[in-house]
Write a protein that holds these residues in place. Structure first.
Motif, PDB file in Angstrom:
ATOM      1  N   PHE A  60       9.009  -5.176  15.019  1.00  0.00           N
ATOM      2  CA  PHE A  60       9.325  -6.606  14.925  1.00  0.00           C
ATOM      3  C   PHE A  60       8.349  -7.129  14.260  1.00  0.00           C
ATOM      4  O   PHE A  60       7.492  -7.299  14.121  1.00  0.00           O
ATOM      5  CB  PHE A  60       9.457  -6.963  16.612  1.00  0.00           C
ATOM      6  N   GLY A  61       9.018  -8.801  14.099  1.00  0.00           N
ATOM      7  CA  GLY A  61       8.248  -9.785  13.087  1.00  0.00           C
ATOM      8  C   GLY A  61       7.629  -8.873  11.736  1.00  0.00           C
ATOM      9  O   GLY A  61       8.611  -8.508  11.116  1.00  0.00           O
ATOM     10  N   LEU A  62       6.713  -9.464  11.497  1.00  0.00           N
ATOM     11  CA  LEU A  62       6.070  -8.807  10.037  1.00  0.00           C
ATOM     12  C   LEU A  62       6.070  -7.537  10.026  1.00  0.00           C
ATOM     13  O   LEU A  62       5.978  -6.926   8.711  1.00  0.00           O
ATOM     14  CB  LEU A  62       4.876  -9.524   9.628  1.00  0.00           C
ATOM     15  N   GLY A  63       6.008  -6.894  11.192  1.00  0.00           N
ATOM     16  CA  GLY A  63       5.993  -5.422  11.191  1.00  0.00           C
ATOM     17  C   GLY A  63       7.299  -4.720  10.181  1.00  0.00           C
ATOM     18  O   GLY A  63       7.101  -3.684   9.791  1.00  0.00           O
ATOM     19  N   LEU A  64       8.345  -5.470  10.449  1.00  0.00           N
ATOM     20  CA  LEU A  64       9.419  -5.108   9.655  1.00  0.00           C
ATOM     21  C   LEU A  64       9.092  -5.112   8.038  1.00  0.00           C
ATOM     22  O   LEU A  64       9.488  -4.285   7.495  1.00  0.00           O
ATOM     23  CB  LEU A  64      10.588  -5.980   9.955  1.00  0.00           C
ATOM     24  N   LEU A  65       8.548  -6.167   7.739  1.00  0.00           N
ATOM     25  CA  LEU A  65       8.237  -6.187   6.186  1.00  0.00           C
ATOM     26  C   LEU A  65       7.089  -5.107   5.735  1.00  0.00           C
ATOM     27  O   LEU A  65       7.155  -4.492   4.757  1.00  0.00           O
ATOM     28  CB  LEU A  65       7.685  -7.447   5.848  1.00  0.00           C
ATOM     29  N   LEU A  66       6.233  -4.800   6.654  1.00  0.00           N
ATOM     30  CA  LEU A  66       5.175  -3.728   6.596  1.00  0.00           C
ATOM     31  C   LEU A  66       5.770  -2.382   6.678  1.00  0.00           C
ATOM     32  O   LEU A  66       5.505  -1.556   5.648  1.00  0.00           O
ATOM     33  CB  LEU A  66       4.114  -3.870   7.529  1.00  0.00           C
ATOM     34  N   GLN A  67       6.749  -2.254   7.363  1.00  0.00           N
ATOM     35  CA  GLN A  67       7.545  -1.028   7.341  1.00  0.00           C
ATOM     36  C   GLN A  67       8.310  -0.654   6.089  1.00  0.00           C
ATOM     37  O   GLN A  67       8.201   0.683   5.322  1.00  0.00           O
ATOM     38  CB  GLN A  67       8.588  -0.815   8.349  1.00  0.00           C
ATOM     39  N   GLN A  68       8.909  -1.664   5.496  1.00  0.00           N
ATOM     40  CA  GLN A  68       9.309  -1.504   4.026  1.00  0.00           C
ATOM     41  C   GLN A  68       8.568  -1.623   3.045  1.00  0.00           C
ATOM     42  O   GLN A  68       8.781  -1.583   1.613  1.00  0.00           O
ATOM     43  CB  GLN A  68      10.520  -2.645   4.015  1.00  0.00           C
ATOM     44  N   LYS A  69       7.149  -1.609   3.155  1.00  0.00           N
ATOM     45  CA  LYS A  69       6.220  -1.820   2.159  1.00  0.00           C
ATOM     46  C   LYS A  69       6.522  -3.174   1.236  1.00  0.00           C
ATOM     47  O   LYS A  69       6.255  -2.985  -0.156  1.00  0.00           O
ATOM     48  CB  LYS A  69       6.080  -0.351   1.278  1.00  0.00           C
ATOM     49  N   GLN A  70       6.889  -4.027   1.795  1.00  0.00           N
ATOM     50  CA  GLN A  70       7.049  -5.466   1.082  1.00  0.00           C
ATOM     51  C   GLN A  70       5.821  -6.165   0.912  1.00  0.00           C
ATOM     52  O   GLN A  70       6.079  -7.109  -0.055  1.00  0.00           O
ATOM     53  CB  GLN A  70       8.326  -5.962   1.722  1.00  0.00           C
ATOM     54  N   ILE A  71       4.811  -6.070   1.735  1.00  0.00           N
ATOM     55  CA  ILE A  71       3.756  -6.930   1.662  1.00  0.00           C
ATOM     56  C   ILE A  71       2.436  -6.228   0.888  1.00  0.00           C
ATOM     57  O   ILE A  71       2.319  -5.209   1.177  1.00  0.00           O
ATOM     58  CB  ILE A  71       3.387  -7.186   3.197  1.00  0.00           C
ATOM     59  N   LYS A  72       2.133  -6.833   0.002  1.00  0.00           N
ATOM     60  CA  LYS A  72       0.975  -6.303  -1.026  1.00  0.00           C
ATOM     61  C   LYS A  72      -0.426  -6.739  -0.247  1.00  0.00           C
ATOM     62  O   LYS A  72      -1.303  -6.076  -0.196  1.00  0.00           O
ATOM     63  CB  LYS A  72       1.292  -6.908  -2.276  1.00  0.00           C
ATOM     64  N   LYS A  73      -0.274  -8.030   0.352  1.00  0.00           N
ATOM     65  CA  LYS A  73      -1.480  -8.692   0.982  1.00  0.00           C
ATOM     66  C   LYS A  73      -1.209  -9.377   2.087  1.00  0.00           C
ATOM     67  O   LYS A  73      -0.390 -10.179   1.998  1.00  0.00           O
ATOM     68  CB  LYS A  73      -2.164  -9.544  -0.293  1.00  0.00           C
ATOM     69  N   MET A  74      -2.294  -9.239   3.050  1.00  0.00           N
ATOM     70  CA  MET A  74      -2.024 -10.046   4.386  1.00  0.00           C
ATOM     71  C   MET A  74      -3.386 -10.984   4.691  1.00  0.00           C
ATOM     72  O   MET A  74      -4.402 -10.346   4.435  1.00  0.00           O
ATOM     73  CB  MET A  74      -2.014  -9.251   5.654  1.00  0.00           C
ATOM     74  N   ILE A  75      -3.383 -12.169   4.698  1.00  0.00           N
ATOM     75  CA  ILE A  75      -4.156 -13.028   5.000  1.00  0.00           C
ATOM     76  C   ILE A  75      -4.124 -13.384   6.630  1.00  0.00           C
ATOM     77  O   ILE A  75      -3.095 -14.100   6.684  1.00  0.00           O
ATOM     78  CB  ILE A  75      -3.991 -14.273   4.272  1.00  0.00           C
ATOM     79  N   ALA A  76      -5.002 -12.876   7.441  1.00  0.00           N
ATOM     80  CA  ALA A  76      -4.768 -13.133   8.873  1.00  0.00           C
ATOM     81  C   ALA A  76      -6.210 -13.022   9.500  1.00  0.00           C
ATOM     82  O   ALA A  76      -6.971 -12.907   8.944  1.00  0.00           O
ATOM     83  CB  ALA A  76      -3.770 -11.883   9.283  1.00  0.00           C
ATOM     84  N   SER A  77      -5.861 -13.436  10.907  1.00  0.00           N
ATOM     85  CA  SER A  77      -7.267 -13.534  11.557  1.00  0.00           C
ATOM     86  C   SER A  77      -7.180 -12.379  12.474  1.00  0.00           C
ATOM     87  O   SER A  77      -8.357 -12.036  13.402  1.00  0.00           O
ATOM     88  CB  SER A  77      -7.236 -14.723  12.328  1.00  0.00           C
TER      89      SER A  77
END
Length: 234
Positions: A60-77
């Motif tokens: 759920f959430g951004l995890g859905l984009l990560l599952q599809q390998k759509q995110i190259k870089k995460m800026i997070a805390s």
């Protein structure tokens, strides 16, 4: 007054493409732009840099984009409860810039205010400060942090009007507040969209000047990240 209303999430996300930088409001699963994330998954764009407090959970959430390998870089805390986020980070598949939470918020607020950079004591003497300019103020060392430069911000609010004025509910205000207005294009989804003039001006958290597009969201799930119940007393 300018009307910022668009028909739906498809129209609201017109112009997004691969290799862009996005801000996404929310904290954990609280106040996340569910409709915008679903549309990003559907569009199958990739190479994204996503700025968010964390990356949701596996399914759920951004995890859905990560599952599809759509995110190259995460800026997070915070890596949080997302095992796929952790796996991609440790394997080197995902570039991750872990940032102190207060610094993350201020990088958003600075972008919103048109401030290019600021000094903060957070992170001095740690890996956070590597390669960054440092300077002493009043005998204390500070690190120079640059404001974010995002193409789009995706925001979730409880109620808004067609001019883009927003009201958040409870803790769902979180990162939605500093991120709204901090990108080139600011897209807001709301649970309730009302005509201009219906909101009490004294209750507005973000004025419409910081919003470019607003639409009424649908089918909100609002899952609870961790549910803890007390035992029933006998």
């Amino acid at each position: 007054m300018v009307n910022k209303k668009v028909a739906d999430v498809h129209e609201a996300l017109k112009g997004v493409s691969s290799n862009m930088t996005f801000m996404l409001g929310g904290f954990g699963l609280c106040g996340i732009p569910e409709n915008a994330i679903t549309e990003l998954v559907r569009l199958k764009i990739s190479g994204l840099t996503c700025i968010s407090n964390n990356a949701g959970v596996d399914d759920f959430g951004l995890g859905l984009l990560l599952q599809q390998k759509q995110i190259k870089k995460m800026i997070a805390s915070y890596v949080g409860e997302n095992k796929e986020f952790e796996r991609q980070m440790l394997s080197g598949e995902l570039e991750v810039d872990l940032t102190p939470q207060g610094t993350l918020a201020e990088c958003c607020r600075a972008a919103k205010a048109g401030i290019p950079a600021f000094y903060t004591p957070a992170g001095y003497g740690t890996e956070v400060a590597i390669g960054k300019e440092t300077r002493a103020f009043n005998g204390k060392m500070h690190v120079l942090e640059k404001a974010f430069n995002a193409d789009y911000s995706f925001i979730k609010a409880w109620k808004g009007d067609e001019a883009g004025n927003l009201i958040f509910k409870g803790t769902a205000r979180n990162f939605n507040l500093p991120m709204c207005g901090a990108a080139k294009v600011n897209v807001v989804e709301v649970e309730e969209l009302v005509p201009i003039g219906e909101l009490d001006p004294n209750q507005i958290h973000v004025p419409g000047v910081f919003v470019q597009r607003i639409f009424k969201g649908e089918n909100y799930i609002k899952p609870i990240e961790q549910l803890t119940l007390s035992e029933k007393k006998k």
